[in-house]
Design an enzyme around this catalytic site. Sequence first.
Site, PDB file in Angstrom:
ATOM      1  N   ASP A  65      -5.019  85.035 116.608  1.00 57.59           N
ATOM      2  CA  ASP A  65      -5.151  84.381 117.894  1.00 57.59           C
ATOM      3  C   ASP A  65      -5.879  85.404 118.789  1.00 57.59           C
ATOM      4  O   ASP A  65      -6.050  86.719 118.510  1.00 57.59           O
ATOM      5  CB  ASP A  65      -3.998  83.570 118.469  1.00 57.59           C
ATOM      6  CG  ASP A  65      -3.264  84.550 119.115  1.00 57.59           C
ATOM      7  OD1 ASP A  65      -3.257  85.823 119.144  1.00 57.59           O
ATOM      8  OD2 ASP A  65      -2.386  84.045 120.070  1.00 57.59           O
ATOM      9  N   LYS A 111      -6.950  79.444 110.853  1.00 61.23           N
ATOM     10  CA  LYS A 111      -5.788  80.009 111.997  1.00 61.23           C
ATOM     11  C   LYS A 111      -4.725  78.961 112.143  1.00 61.23           C
ATOM     12  O   LYS A 111      -3.430  79.296 111.765  1.00 61.23           O
ATOM     13  CB  LYS A 111      -6.396  80.370 113.347  1.00 61.23           C
ATOM     14  CG  LYS A 111      -5.228  80.797 114.458  1.00 61.23           C
ATOM     15  CD  LYS A 111      -5.476  80.747 115.853  1.00 61.23           C
ATOM     16  CE  LYS A 111      -4.966  79.597 116.534  1.00 61.23           C
ATOM     17  NZ  LYS A 111      -5.071  79.306 117.749  1.00 61.23           N
TER      18      LYS A 111
END
Length: 227
Positions: free
Chosen positions: A142, A123
């Site tokens: 997220d 991420k």
Amino acid sequence: MSEVAESHAQAVDAALAVAYPDAGCALEHRTPYQLLVATILSAQCTDARVNMVTPLLFGRYPGVAELARADSGELEEIIRSTGFFRAKAGSLIGMARAVMERHGGRIPETMEELTRLPGVGRKTANVILGTAFGQATGVVVDTHVARLSRRLGLTRHQDPVRIERDLIGLFPPESWILLSHRLIQHGRRLCQARRPRCPECFLNQICLKAGVAAAGAQPPQVPDQEV
Ligand code: SF4
């Protein structure tokens, strides 16, 4: 990938683009180094809180070289309010030392090199590649992107890697960077975790979970999106 799923994704993408034409990264930064530090700090913490801490942090450690030489106790005090401050301080110093040793002080620009740095997962690497370097290597997943992707019927998965795989299969690469920013903005403004504001949401005619998200009901069946 079915045509129904792709046309649904296109409709979501188009509506988000109209609603959030200026969506961007909420973490304040000027350089890839600053964005990498801020993104590591943003784990389990709001972007607003991170933005309160980073001016002092970047003043004290203006670059990778300074951060690599940081005293961990001093760094911990500066970032304490972001939570998990000991682990984050260790990641930041470890990341900075690795960037100095392996990359001559330059933040690397590949997924493989970034994810080998301490404290940097997929991420975070996607954030750096997309926002700092303009490379659409993947989709940032997220907590907002994960929640909205499920509510909107873009995935059935909980695992961020599998959610990202579904999104990559549904949206063209040129949409990946802004899609995350827009979903995050929509998650903050209207599709909040506990109280999604479905009646006023511009997606409520095409959202598969409109009106039932807050009640915790299961979403209607959607086409399988495994890629
Ligand atoms: S209709 Fe409701 S659940 Fe769907 S995106 Fe909008 S706020 Fe979220």
